[in-house]
Design a protein around this motif. Structure first.
Motif, PDB file in Angstrom:
ATOM      1  N   SER A  78      -3.538   2.243  -3.935  1.00 42.64           N
ATOM      2  CA  SER A  78      -1.877   2.961  -3.963  1.00 42.64           C
ATOM      3  C   SER A  78      -2.804   4.787  -3.799  1.00 42.64           C
ATOM      4  O   SER A  78      -4.453   4.806  -4.858  1.00 42.64           O
ATOM      5  N   LEU A  79      -2.463   5.680  -3.322  1.00 47.06           N
ATOM      6  CA  LEU A  79      -4.016   6.495  -2.926  1.00 47.06           C
ATOM      7  C   LEU A  79      -2.942   8.022  -2.887  1.00 47.06           C
ATOM      8  O   LEU A  79      -1.753   7.525  -1.977  1.00 47.06           O
ATOM      9  N   ASN A  80      -3.258   9.193  -2.860  1.00 47.10           N
ATOM     10  CA  ASN A  80      -2.975   9.911  -3.150  1.00 47.10           C
ATOM     11  C   ASN A  80      -3.657  11.489  -2.678  1.00 47.10           C
ATOM     12  O   ASN A  80      -4.149  12.553  -3.637  1.00 47.10           O
ATOM     13  N   PRO A  81      -3.847  11.476  -1.702  1.00 49.89           N
ATOM     14  CA  PRO A  81      -5.137  12.577  -1.536  1.00 49.89           C
ATOM     15  C   PRO A  81      -4.366  13.709  -1.027  1.00 49.89           C
ATOM     16  O   PRO A  81      -3.320  14.156  -1.376  1.00 49.89           O
TER      17      PRO A  81
ATOM     18  N   GLY B 247       0.588  -0.781   0.149  1.00 50.13           N
ATOM     19  CA  GLY B 247      -0.232  -0.362   0.278  1.00 50.13           C
ATOM     20  C   GLY B 247       0.958   1.162  -0.312  1.00 50.13           C
ATOM     21  O   GLY B 247       1.571   1.295   0.782  1.00 50.13           O
ATOM     22  N   ARG B 248       0.476   2.269  -0.933  1.00 49.27           N
ATOM     23  CA  ARG B 248       1.831   3.731  -0.772  1.00 49.27           C
ATOM     24  C   ARG B 248       0.568   4.654  -0.331  1.00 49.27           C
ATOM     25  O   ARG B 248      -1.086   4.573  -1.648  1.00 49.27           O
ATOM     26  N   VAL B 249       0.395   4.986   0.080  1.00 51.23           N
ATOM     27  CA  VAL B 249       0.087   5.905   0.119  1.00 51.23           C
ATOM     28  C   VAL B 249       0.934   7.730   0.211  1.00 51.23           C
ATOM     29  O   VAL B 249       1.961   8.167   1.263  1.00 51.23           O
ATOM     30  N   GLY B 250       0.332   8.698  -0.562  1.00 51.47           N
ATOM     31  CA  GLY B 250       1.233  10.537  -1.406  1.00 51.47           C
ATOM     32  C   GLY B 250       2.836  10.196  -1.675  1.00 51.47           C
ATOM     33  O   GLY B 250       2.216   8.853  -2.747  1.00 51.47           O
TER      34      GLY B 250
ATOM     35  N   PRO C 259       1.214 -10.952   4.798  1.00 49.45           N
ATOM     36  CA  PRO C 259       1.854  -9.459   5.240  1.00 49.45           C
ATOM     37  C   PRO C 259       1.747  -8.083   4.784  1.00 49.45           C
ATOM     38  O   PRO C 259       1.240  -8.626   3.435  1.00 49.45           O
ATOM     39  N   TRP C 260       2.061  -7.347   5.085  1.00 46.55           N
ATOM     40  CA  TRP C 260       1.943  -6.152   4.704  1.00 46.55           C
ATOM     41  C   TRP C 260       3.310  -4.754   4.724  1.00 46.55           C
ATOM     42  O   TRP C 260       4.435  -5.868   5.038  1.00 46.55           O
ATOM     43  N   PHE C 261       3.558  -4.361   3.346  1.00 48.88           N
ATOM     44  CA  PHE C 261       4.819  -3.198   3.262  1.00 48.88           C
ATOM     45  C   PHE C 261       3.528  -1.899   2.694  1.00 48.88           C
ATOM     46  O   PHE C 261       3.175  -1.780   1.727  1.00 48.88           O
ATOM     47  N   LEU C 262       4.061  -1.080   4.289  1.00 52.85           N
ATOM     48  CA  LEU C 262       2.543   0.027   3.784  1.00 52.85           C
ATOM     49  C   LEU C 262       4.059   1.220   3.390  1.00 52.85           C
ATOM     50  O   LEU C 262       4.971   1.412   3.989  1.00 52.85           O
ATOM     51  N   ALA C 263       3.740   2.155   2.328  1.00 54.19           N
ATOM     52  CA  ALA C 263       4.887   2.959   2.498  1.00 54.19           C
ATOM     53  C   ALA C 263       3.727   4.430   2.653  1.00 54.19           C
ATOM     54  O   ALA C 263       3.027   4.614   1.269  1.00 54.19           O
ATOM     55  N   VAL C 264       4.318   5.344   3.301  1.00 59.82           N
ATOM     56  CA  VAL C 264       3.888   6.452   3.800  1.00 59.82           C
ATOM     57  C   VAL C 264       4.577   7.479   3.039  1.00 59.82           C
ATOM     58  O   VAL C 264       5.497   7.791   3.674  1.00 59.82           O
ATOM     59  N   GLY C 265       3.682   8.478   2.484  1.00 59.09           N
ATOM     60  CA  GLY C 265       4.921   9.466   1.805  1.00 59.09           C
ATOM     61  C   GLY C 265       4.547  11.256   2.386  1.00 59.09           C
ATOM     62  O   GLY C 265       3.579  11.208   1.719  1.00 59.09           O
ATOM     63  N   LEU C 266       5.003  11.432   3.233  1.00 58.73           N
ATOM     64  CA  LEU C 266       5.224  12.686   3.915  1.00 58.73           C
ATOM     65  C   LEU C 266       6.059  14.102   2.532  1.00 58.73           C
ATOM     66  O   LEU C 266       6.991  14.299   2.052  1.00 58.73           O
TER      67      LEU C 266
ATOM     68  N   HIS D 229       8.155  10.057  -7.539  1.00 60.62           N
ATOM     69  CA  HIS D 229       8.544  11.461  -7.392  1.00 60.62           C
ATOM     70  C   HIS D 229       7.148  11.371  -8.669  1.00 60.62           C
ATOM     71  O   HIS D 229       6.680  10.047  -8.741  1.00 60.62           O
ATOM     72  N   ASP D 230       5.922  12.362  -8.299  1.00 62.87           N
ATOM     73  CA  ASP D 230       5.233  12.378  -8.750  1.00 62.87           C
ATOM     74  C   ASP D 230       4.695  11.465 -10.727  1.00 62.87           C
ATOM     75  O   ASP D 230       4.614  12.026 -10.978  1.00 62.87           O
TER      76      ASP D 230
END
Ligand SMILES: [Ca+2]
Length: 461
Positions: A147-150, A128-131, A205-212, A135-136
């Motif tokens: 894949s979320l880009n709020p 899962g990816r958020v942000g 199992p999960w890989f969560l990537a949070v991009g602030l 690069h965009d």
């Protein structure tokens, strides 16, 4: 979403039971593998409490450092978003990825490379990816289950006191103390989605990537995050205003923009406010991980994609090999850390995260990775370590290349200019020791190591 169950079913139908058994075992092993929470922060330098900054408030990142290992000499491989992130996500140096600027797709020169999220997803992970992770807009088609880009459409985040500091060509240097709360800003929304993803129950199992996105410019944060930083308490940069006698011109970007004294303080205040805003979002995600009961099987990794100058060497951006730009904050927390709160002074590289995650998950990494797993240092920050950190940046038609070892930075520029800094006596890099006879041997040794690193950074044949 993944192809794994279909393939398993087909294999079971065709093969005798004795041969099919490993497939079942593989599925069971996948379910037992540990999680990864990766928090990537855009343009974050080491101005954090846990790195010794006396003014910046970063209580949640500091708490993460206390429960993990803080890497004191971590470096990006290229001090710009896309080249740095592409290197990290492919596990290869920029001279192998061929990605040296922000507009080329990471896969342009590596059609066969398996990037980190796809590697984990192929091996049974929920990804899962958020942000902002790539690069965009440059995420691969097989990278993510979610894949979320709020981003907010409108609202109070666009209102409040603010100013454009530079105008004209550099109009992106703006700040705003915004009306509204955290979730009127992209990072507040990103944290909220990340919390939801952490809290979801799942078999895999999960890989969560949070991009602030903060503290990347424009420097916008809810106004409460500006309040701890009164303008009259913001200091100027350390070191001399004019340091160019010692340092070659290539060390600086070709075009430099200055800020007036008041603008300089406004810029720093807004950058610090954005760090504190980012830090609050990290706190929400970490609290969710604790509440979920999964912390005991989750590796947490926090880093900035490259640093940023705040007026040091007369510069207000990245794209240099000075420590302000090439050095990044990085910390790792989770089960392999036996003695939390320790500091690792070994020189390490962001591209080492890919092989580190392979080791942590027990998966065999794909061919072509050029970094070394950091897990020995996560288990023991004083473990033996032979590597130096290698960073490059474009200058004209060539590349400036540098090495950081445990004490020095050594750099060679395309025109033949050389820099050598001793961080023990000169952490802000104002005294170039290239011609100092006392350092002649160090210079020779590092020149040899740099040549070896340059060879190792080329694509594998
Ligand atoms: Ca960046």
């Amino acid at each position: 979403m993944t192809a794994a169950p279909t393939i398993s079913a087909r294999v079971r139908l065709r093969l005798p039971l004795a041969l099919a058994a490993p497939v079942w075992r593989a599925a069971a092993q996948a379910a037992a593998r540990p999680n990864i929470l990766m928090i990537a922060v855009d343009d974050l330098n080491t101005d954090l409490g846990c790195y010794g900054h006396a003014q910046v408030l970063s209580p949640n990142v500091d708490a993460l450092a206390r429960r993990g290992i803080r890497f004191d000499r971590a470096f990006c491989q290229y001090p710009v978003c896309n080249p740095s992130r592409t290197s990290l996500l492919s596990g290869r140096y920029p001279e192998s990825t061929g990605i040296l600027e922000n507009t080329t797709n990471p896969r342009a020169h590596m059609p066969d490379a398996v990037f980190l999220p796809e590697f984990l997803r192929r091996n049974g992970y929920f990804t899962g990816r958020v942000g902002k992770i790539y690069h965009d807009g440059m995420d691969g088609p097989n990278d993510w289950d979610v894949s979320l880009n709020p981003r907010p459409e409108a609202g109070p985040g666009r209102q409040g006191e603010g100013r454009n500091l530079t105008g004209g060509k550099f109009a992106f240097f703006q700040w705003r103390a915004a009306e509204g709360g955290d979730e009127d800003q992209p990072d507040g929304m990103i944290a909220a989605e990340a919390v939801r993803l952490v809290e979801q129950k799942r078999e895999k199992p999960w890989f969560l990537a949070v991009g602030l996105r903060k503290p990347h410019d424009p420097y916008i944060a809810p106004k409460k995050y500006f309040e701890p930083y009164p303008l009259d308490r913001i200091a100027g940069p350390p070191g001399p205003a004019n340091d160019e006698d010692d340092i070659p011109a290539a060390a600086y970007p070709p075009v430099r923009h200055g800020l007036g004294p008041l603008e300089a303080r406004e810029y720093k205040r807004a950058y610090f406010a954005c760090i504190t805003f980012m830090d609050a979002q990290v706190g929400k995600v970490m609290a969710a991980l604790e509440r979920s009961g999964q912390a005991s099987r989750t590796l947490v990794v926090f880093f900035g994609d490259h640093g940023l100058h705040l007026g040091e060497h007369g510069w207000w951006n990245k794209v240099t090999l000075f420590g302000r730009s090439a050095r990044v904050p990085m910390m790792v927390a989770g089960p392999p850390v036996s003695r939390p709160g320790r500091v690792c002074r070994r020189p390490v590289e962001l591209l080492s995260l890919y092989p580190s995650f392979a080791e942590w998950t027990g998966l065999r990494p794909p061919a072509g990775l050029q970094g070394a797993s950091l897990m020995p240092l996560v288990r023991d920050p004083d473990a033996a370590w032979s590597r130096a950190a290698y960073t490059v940046v474009t200058r004209g038609k060539g590349l400036g290349r540098c090495l950081h070892d445990e004490r020095f930075r050594y750099t060679e520029w395309p025109g033949g200019e050389v820099e050598l800094y001793d961080h023990d006596s000169d952490p802000h890099e104002y005294r170039n020791l290239r011609d100092d006879a006392a350092y002649a041997r160090v210079r020779r040794e590092l020149a040899n190591r740099l040549r070896e690193s340059t060879t190792a950074a080329k694509p594998a044949r």
